[in-house]
Write a protein that holds these residues in place. Sequence first.
Motif, PDB file in Angstrom:
ATOM      1  N   ASP A 209       0.831  -1.209   0.000  1.00 19.67           N
ATOM      2  CA  ASP A 209       0.000   0.000   0.000  1.00 19.67           C
ATOM      3  C   ASP A 209       0.864   1.257   0.000  1.00 19.67           C
ATOM      4  O   ASP A 209       0.598   2.209  -0.740  1.00 19.67           O
ATOM      5  CB  ASP A 209      -0.931   0.026   1.212  1.00 19.67           C
ATOM      6  CG  ASP A 209      -2.064  -0.978   1.121  1.00 19.67           C
ATOM      7  OD1 ASP A 209      -2.320  -1.500   0.013  1.00 19.67           O
ATOM      8  OD2 ASP A 209      -2.691  -1.245   2.166  1.00 19.67           O
TER       9      ASP A 209
ATOM     10  N   LYS B  71       4.865  16.229 -11.877  1.00 21.37           N
ATOM     11  CA  LYS B  71       3.943  17.177 -12.496  1.00 21.37           C
ATOM     12  C   LYS B  71       4.089  18.561 -11.868  1.00 21.37           C
ATOM     13  O   LYS B  71       4.086  19.573 -12.568  1.00 21.37           O
ATOM     14  CB  LYS B  71       2.501  16.695 -12.361  1.00 21.37           C
ATOM     15  CG  LYS B  71       2.203  15.459 -13.166  1.00 21.37           C
ATOM     16  CD  LYS B  71       0.811  14.936 -12.862  1.00 21.37           C
ATOM     17  CE  LYS B  71       0.595  13.577 -13.487  1.00 21.37           C
ATOM     18  NZ  LYS B  71      -0.665  12.960 -13.053  1.00 21.37           N
TER      19      LYS B  71
ATOM     20  N   ALA C  50       2.501   1.877  -3.340  1.00 24.04           N
ATOM     21  CA  ALA C  50       1.553   2.454  -4.299  1.00 24.04           C
ATOM     22  C   ALA C  50       1.394   3.951  -4.046  1.00 24.04           C
ATOM     23  O   ALA C  50       1.384   4.756  -4.988  1.00 24.04           O
ATOM     24  CB  ALA C  50       0.211   1.748  -4.206  1.00 24.04           C
ATOM     25  N   ASP C  51       1.263   4.334  -2.781  1.00 27.33           N
ATOM     26  CA  ASP C  51       1.170   5.752  -2.430  1.00 27.33           C
ATOM     27  C   ASP C  51       2.433   6.496  -2.851  1.00 27.33           C
ATOM     28  O   ASP C  51       2.369   7.619  -3.355  1.00 27.33           O
ATOM     29  CB  ASP C  51       0.956   5.931  -0.925  1.00 27.33           C
ATOM     30  CG  ASP C  51      -0.420   5.509  -0.464  1.00 27.33           C
ATOM     31  OD1 ASP C  51      -1.322   5.346  -1.313  1.00 27.33           O
ATOM     32  OD2 ASP C  51      -0.592   5.325   0.761  1.00 27.33           O
ATOM     33  N   TYR C  52       3.584   5.872  -2.631  1.00 22.52           N
ATOM     34  CA  TYR C  52       4.865   6.486  -2.980  1.00 22.52           C
ATOM     35  C   TYR C  52       4.921   6.729  -4.487  1.00 22.52           C
ATOM     36  O   TYR C  52       5.321   7.818  -4.928  1.00 22.52           O
ATOM     37  CB  TYR C  52       6.021   5.581  -2.536  1.00 22.52           C
ATOM     38  CG  TYR C  52       7.371   6.235  -2.674  1.00 22.52           C
ATOM     39  CD1 TYR C  52       7.936   6.893  -1.589  1.00 22.52           C
ATOM     40  CD2 TYR C  52       8.084   6.188  -3.860  1.00 22.52           C
ATOM     41  CE1 TYR C  52       9.172   7.499  -1.693  1.00 22.52           C
ATOM     42  CE2 TYR C  52       9.311   6.794  -3.982  1.00 22.52           C
ATOM     43  CZ  TYR C  52       9.864   7.450  -2.900  1.00 22.52           C
ATOM     44  OH  TYR C  52      11.087   8.059  -3.018  1.00 22.52           O
ATOM     45  N   SER C  53       4.512   5.757  -5.272  1.00 17.65           N
ATOM     46  CA  SER C  53       4.522   5.903  -6.737  1.00 17.65           C
ATOM     47  C   SER C  53       3.603   7.034  -7.180  1.00 17.65           C
ATOM     48  O   SER C  53       3.963   7.832  -8.052  1.00 17.65           O
ATOM     49  CB  SER C  53       4.094   4.601  -7.397  1.00 17.65           C
ATOM     50  OG  SER C  53       5.036   3.595  -7.167  1.00 17.65           O
ATOM     51  N   ARG C  54       2.427   7.092  -6.588  1.00 18.23           N
ATOM     52  CA  ARG C  54       1.464   8.141  -6.939  1.00 18.23           C
ATOM     53  C   ARG C  54       2.010   9.523  -6.604  1.00 18.23           C
ATOM     54  O   ARG C  54       1.955  10.449  -7.416  1.00 18.23           O
ATOM     55  CB  ARG C  54       0.138   7.911  -6.206  1.00 18.23           C
ATOM     56  CG  ARG C  54      -0.937   8.951  -6.528  1.00 18.23           C
ATOM     57  CD  ARG C  54      -2.183   8.737  -5.678  1.00 18.23           C
ATOM     58  NE  ARG C  54      -1.930   8.650  -4.252  1.00 18.23           N
ATOM     59  CZ  ARG C  54      -1.694   9.686  -3.443  1.00 18.23           C
ATOM     60  NH1 ARG C  54      -1.664  10.904  -3.930  1.00 18.23           N
ATOM     61  NH2 ARG C  54      -1.500   9.500  -2.152  1.00 18.23           N
ATOM     62  N   LEU C  55       2.570   9.650  -5.404  1.00 24.14           N
ATOM     63  CA  LEU C  55       3.126  10.943  -4.990  1.00 24.14           C
ATOM     64  C   LEU C  55       4.329  11.338  -5.831  1.00 24.14           C
ATOM     65  O   LEU C  55       4.530  12.520  -6.124  1.00 24.14           O
ATOM     66  CB  LEU C  55       3.518  10.910  -3.515  1.00 24.14           C
ATOM     67  CG  LEU C  55       2.398  11.132  -2.531  1.00 24.14           C
ATOM     68  CD1 LEU C  55       2.878  10.877  -1.112  1.00 24.14           C
ATOM     69  CD2 LEU C  55       1.848  12.530  -2.645  1.00 24.14           C
ATOM     70  N   SER C  56       5.112  10.357  -6.217  1.00 26.20           N
ATOM     71  CA  SER C  56       6.270  10.636  -7.054  1.00 26.20           C
ATOM     72  C   SER C  56       5.832  11.188  -8.414  1.00 26.20           C
ATOM     73  O   SER C  56       6.415  12.155  -8.921  1.00 26.20           O
ATOM     74  CB  SER C  56       7.081   9.357  -7.235  1.00 26.20           C
ATOM     75  OG  SER C  56       8.218   9.602  -8.015  1.00 26.20           O
ATOM     76  N   ALA C  57       4.800  10.601  -8.981  1.00 25.11           N
ATOM     77  CA  ALA C  57       4.265  11.099 -10.250  1.00 25.11           C
ATOM     78  C   ALA C  57       3.693  12.507 -10.077  1.00 25.11           C
ATOM     79  O   ALA C  57       3.900  13.376 -10.937  1.00 25.11           O
ATOM     80  CB  ALA C  57       3.198  10.149 -10.778  1.00 25.11           C
ATOM     81  N   ASP C  58       2.993  12.725  -8.978  1.00 25.52           N
ATOM     82  CA  ASP C  58       2.453  14.058  -8.697  1.00 25.52           C
ATOM     83  C   ASP C  58       3.577  15.073  -8.561  1.00 25.52           C
ATOM     84  O   ASP C  58       3.457  16.202  -9.040  1.00 25.52           O
ATOM     85  CB  ASP C  58       1.618  14.055  -7.414  1.00 25.52           C
ATOM     86  CG  ASP C  58       0.305  13.313  -7.550  1.00 25.52           C
ATOM     87  OD1 ASP C  58      -0.069  12.944  -8.689  1.00 25.52           O
ATOM     88  OD2 ASP C  58      -0.336  13.073  -6.506  1.00 25.52           O
TER      89      ASP C  58
ATOM     90  N   ASN D 119       4.883  17.369  -1.014  1.00 23.98           N
ATOM     91  CA  ASN D 119       5.123  16.071  -1.645  1.00 23.98           C
ATOM     92  C   ASN D 119       6.490  15.509  -1.271  1.00 23.98           C
ATOM     93  O   ASN D 119       6.621  14.314  -1.033  1.00 23.98           O
ATOM     94  CB  ASN D 119       4.990  16.183  -3.162  1.00 23.98           C
ATOM     95  CG  ASN D 119       3.557  16.301  -3.607  1.00 23.98           C
ATOM     96  OD1 ASN D 119       2.884  17.255  -3.234  1.00 23.98           O
ATOM     97  ND2 ASN D 119       3.081  15.349  -4.369  1.00 23.98           N
TER      98      ASN D 119
END
Length: 60
Positions: free
Chosen positions: A12, A26, A15-23, A37
Amino acid sequence: MNKKEIEAEIEDLKADYSRLSADLEKLVYVGANTEYNEKELERLAAKIASLRQQLQQKKS
């Protein structure tokens, strides 16, 4: 926490780390403030490391 719970928590957090990294990418691209972030990524990385250490101890 048992081994399965630790492994699930790690997944979990990853997954959060990947999402924040993409954010973060951006935000950097548009020149926005990235401080939140960056701090959150550091916190997640530390939590993942801690859980991995716990998991390693359970395997021993």
